[in-house]
Design a protein around this motif. Structure first.
Motif, PDB file in Angstrom:
ATOM      1  N   ASP A   5      16.140  54.424 -59.142  1.00  0.00           N
ATOM      2  CA  ASP A   5      15.309  55.306 -58.628  1.00  0.00           C
ATOM      3  C   ASP A   5      15.956  57.080 -58.357  1.00  0.00           C
ATOM      4  O   ASP A   5      15.039  57.702 -58.181  1.00  0.00           O
ATOM      5  CB  ASP A   5      14.658  54.934 -57.449  1.00  0.00           C
ATOM      6  CG  ASP A   5      14.015  53.850 -57.271  1.00  0.00           C
ATOM      7  OD1 ASP A   5      13.329  53.459 -58.544  1.00  0.00           O
ATOM      8  OD2 ASP A   5      13.788  52.936 -56.379  1.00  0.00           O
ATOM      9  N   PHE A   7      17.336  60.151 -59.683  1.00  0.00           N
ATOM     10  CA  PHE A   7      17.087  60.866 -61.186  1.00  0.00           C
ATOM     11  C   PHE A   7      18.476  61.115 -61.395  1.00  0.00           C
ATOM     12  O   PHE A   7      18.730  61.544 -62.651  1.00  0.00           O
ATOM     13  CB  PHE A   7      16.352  62.176 -60.990  1.00  0.00           C
ATOM     14  CG  PHE A   7      16.882  63.295 -60.163  1.00  0.00           C
ATOM     15  CD1 PHE A   7      17.475  64.234 -60.800  1.00  0.00           C
ATOM     16  CD2 PHE A   7      16.698  63.286 -58.707  1.00  0.00           C
ATOM     17  CE1 PHE A   7      17.975  65.205 -60.070  1.00  0.00           C
ATOM     18  CE2 PHE A   7      17.237  64.285 -58.047  1.00  0.00           C
ATOM     19  CZ  PHE A   7      18.085  65.281 -58.739  1.00  0.00           C
ATOM     20  N   ARG A  10      19.848  58.049 -63.338  1.00  0.00           N
ATOM     21  CA  ARG A  10      19.175  57.904 -64.675  1.00  0.00           C
ATOM     22  C   ARG A  10      19.847  58.944 -65.497  1.00  0.00           C
ATOM     23  O   ARG A  10      20.090  58.747 -66.876  1.00  0.00           O
ATOM     24  CB  ARG A  10      17.526  58.153 -64.407  1.00  0.00           C
ATOM     25  CG  ARG A  10      17.154  56.976 -63.567  1.00  0.00           C
ATOM     26  CD  ARG A  10      15.684  57.002 -63.997  1.00  0.00           C
ATOM     27  NE  ARG A  10      14.859  58.268 -63.438  1.00  0.00           N
ATOM     28  CZ  ARG A  10      14.529  58.468 -62.278  1.00  0.00           C
ATOM     29  NH1 ARG A  10      14.409  57.612 -61.295  1.00  0.00           N
ATOM     30  NH2 ARG A  10      14.110  59.500 -62.326  1.00  0.00           N
ATOM     31  N   ALA A 123      15.014  64.737 -66.396  1.00  0.00           N
ATOM     32  CA  ALA A 123      13.484  64.366 -66.284  1.00  0.00           C
ATOM     33  C   ALA A 123      13.638  62.880 -66.896  1.00  0.00           C
ATOM     34  O   ALA A 123      12.549  62.322 -66.977  1.00  0.00           O
ATOM     35  CB  ALA A 123      12.465  65.049 -67.101  1.00  0.00           C
ATOM     36  N   VAL A 124      14.711  62.244 -67.198  1.00  0.00           N
ATOM     37  CA  VAL A 124      14.553  60.924 -67.809  1.00  0.00           C
ATOM     38  C   VAL A 124      14.255  59.971 -66.808  1.00  0.00           C
ATOM     39  O   VAL A 124      14.674  59.850 -65.674  1.00  0.00           O
ATOM     40  CB  VAL A 124      16.180  60.848 -68.239  1.00  0.00           C
ATOM     41  CG1 VAL A 124      16.298  59.188 -68.700  1.00  0.00           C
ATOM     42  CG2 VAL A 124      16.538  61.564 -69.528  1.00  0.00           C
ATOM     43  N   GLY A 125      13.104  59.048 -67.390  1.00  0.00           N
ATOM     44  CA  GLY A 125      12.758  58.130 -66.497  1.00  0.00           C
ATOM     45  C   GLY A 125      13.208  56.746 -66.770  1.00  0.00           C
ATOM     46  O   GLY A 125      13.999  56.593 -67.776  1.00  0.00           O
ATOM     47  N   LYS A 126      12.987  55.522 -66.187  1.00  0.00           N
ATOM     48  CA  LYS A 126      13.337  54.395 -66.518  1.00  0.00           C
ATOM     49  C   LYS A 126      13.046  54.017 -67.812  1.00  0.00           C
ATOM     50  O   LYS A 126      14.034  53.342 -68.630  1.00  0.00           O
ATOM     51  CB  LYS A 126      12.931  53.438 -65.575  1.00  0.00           C
ATOM     52  CG  LYS A 126      13.284  53.632 -63.782  1.00  0.00           C
ATOM     53  CD  LYS A 126      12.597  52.737 -63.151  1.00  0.00           C
ATOM     54  CE  LYS A 126      12.839  53.141 -61.512  1.00  0.00           C
ATOM     55  NZ  LYS A 126      12.279  51.963 -60.797  1.00  0.00           N
ATOM     56  N   LEU A 127      11.784  53.975 -68.448  1.00  0.00           N
ATOM     57  CA  LEU A 127      11.541  53.862 -69.901  1.00  0.00           C
ATOM     58  C   LEU A 127      12.414  54.656 -70.852  1.00  0.00           C
ATOM     59  O   LEU A 127      12.905  54.024 -71.793  1.00  0.00           O
ATOM     60  CB  LEU A 127      10.071  53.960 -70.138  1.00  0.00           C
ATOM     61  CG  LEU A 127       9.672  53.588 -71.561  1.00  0.00           C
ATOM     62  CD1 LEU A 127       9.923  52.035 -71.608  1.00  0.00           C
ATOM     63  CD2 LEU A 127       8.127  53.836 -71.556  1.00  0.00           C
ATOM     64  N   ASP A 128      12.621  55.803 -70.526  1.00  0.00           N
ATOM     65  CA  ASP A 128      13.571  56.760 -71.474  1.00  0.00           C
ATOM     66  C   ASP A 128      14.763  56.220 -71.439  1.00  0.00           C
ATOM     67  O   ASP A 128      15.572  56.186 -72.626  1.00  0.00           O
ATOM     68  CB  ASP A 128      13.533  58.263 -70.899  1.00  0.00           C
ATOM     69  CG  ASP A 128      12.250  58.733 -70.875  1.00  0.00           C
ATOM     70  OD1 ASP A 128      11.372  58.537 -71.920  1.00  0.00           O
ATOM     71  OD2 ASP A 128      12.017  59.675 -70.025  1.00  0.00           O
ATOM     72  N   LYS A 187      15.937  64.001 -75.556  1.00  0.00           N
ATOM     73  CA  LYS A 187      15.501  64.124 -74.321  1.00  0.00           C
ATOM     74  C   LYS A 187      16.762  64.764 -73.507  1.00  0.00           C
ATOM     75  O   LYS A 187      16.617  65.478 -72.405  1.00  0.00           O
ATOM     76  CB  LYS A 187      15.138  62.755 -73.780  1.00  0.00           C
ATOM     77  CG  LYS A 187      14.308  62.916 -72.332  1.00  0.00           C
ATOM     78  CD  LYS A 187      12.841  63.212 -72.294  1.00  0.00           C
ATOM     79  CE  LYS A 187      12.437  62.996 -71.260  1.00  0.00           C
ATOM     80  NZ  LYS A 187      11.003  63.033 -70.938  1.00  0.00           N
TER      81      LYS A 187
END
Length: 268
Positions: A5, A7, A10, A123-128, A187
């Protein structure tokens, strides 16, 4: 709240994941003098981003398909009347310009071009993150599986041919690996800096390594250290993260080369 969670967590994992794949692959880029090849493939990824947004598909899928198409086009067109540097220059800048123009025609789509040109690792998310590590694992596994064949084809194509290894096939494997790394790294460091993350850690590892395998491991370690250190510096001094990671890798390249020369002079 889970570990992913955050950032910063990640972003750090994304940078390390890209570095672990880009380091060993970058060794082949350096050995084969393919730096401009990687640059052209990375520039083409912007066109992939534009097409992905136009057709409402995954940006990763768009960047991967166009990067792969560009790499294959360069491979097929090489040696057909133009010098390799001329061909790469034409295709790289044409693809980048086409991508930027295509983005301007997307109605109702807001896109931060700076994020795709220079990266937006924060800005990398969990899916990324899952896509980045899956791509990194694919590239690392591919290189480990084909390591000896790739190395032989790189060092001596004639010997590879005599040993039953097809140099063209190994070149195609590198092309696919390069396209995957470009797609997952856009990314993190952006299209304009991907080739730097491929070349600089490998070049920094070269004077510190006595074998190809050691150079690949050192390149991965230097890339990962650059990602971790660049993240910390960027967070502390509020600098753009992607360029900061590349600057730290460049500093390691300078230190590695100056240190290696001093050691060499001492033992003469």
């Amino acid at each position: 709240m889970t570990l992913f969670d955050s950032f910063l967590t990640r972003a750090t994992l994304a940078g390390v994941g890209v570095a672990l794949a880009a380091g060993p692959l970058g060794c082949f880029v350096v050995w084969r003098r393919m730096a401009y090849f990687g640059d052209a493939t990375a520039h083409a990824s912007i066109l992939g981003v534009a097409l992905a947004l136009a057709f409402s598909v995954s940006v990763f899928a768009g960047a991967l398909l166009v990067s792969l198409a560009m790499a294959l086009a360069i491979t097929l067109l090489s040696g057909r009347g133009y010098g390799a540097d001329t061909l790469l220059g034409v295709l790289a800048h044409s693809a980048l310009a086409a991508g930027l123009v295509a983005v301007s025609f997307l109605p109702g789509v807001r896109i931060d071009l700076m994020a795709y040109l220079f990266g937006d690792i924060l800005a990398v998310g969990k899916l990324d993150l899952a896509v980045i590590w899956a791509g990194a694992a694919l590239v690392t596994g591919l290189l480990a599986w084909r390591w000896q064949s790739l190395l032989t084809a790189t060092l001596n194509p004639d010997l590879a041919q005599a040993s039953g290894i097809d140099p063209a096939r190994e070149q195609m494997i590198l092309t696919i690996a390069l396209a995957v790394v470009v797609a997952v790294a856009i990314k993190v460091v952006g299209a304009l800096l991907i080739s730097a993350l491929l070349v600089i850690p490998a070049a920094a590892a070269r004077p510190l390594s006595s074998t190809p395998e050691r150079m690949a491991l050192m390149a991965a370690a230097i890339g990962a250290a650059s990602a971790l250190g660049g993240m910390q510096i960027s967070y502390s001094f509020d600098t753009p993260t992607g360029p900061t990671i590349v600057c730290l890798a460049a500093a390691m390249f300078v230190l590695a080369n100056t240190g290696a020369r001093r050691i060499a002079r001492r033992f003469r």
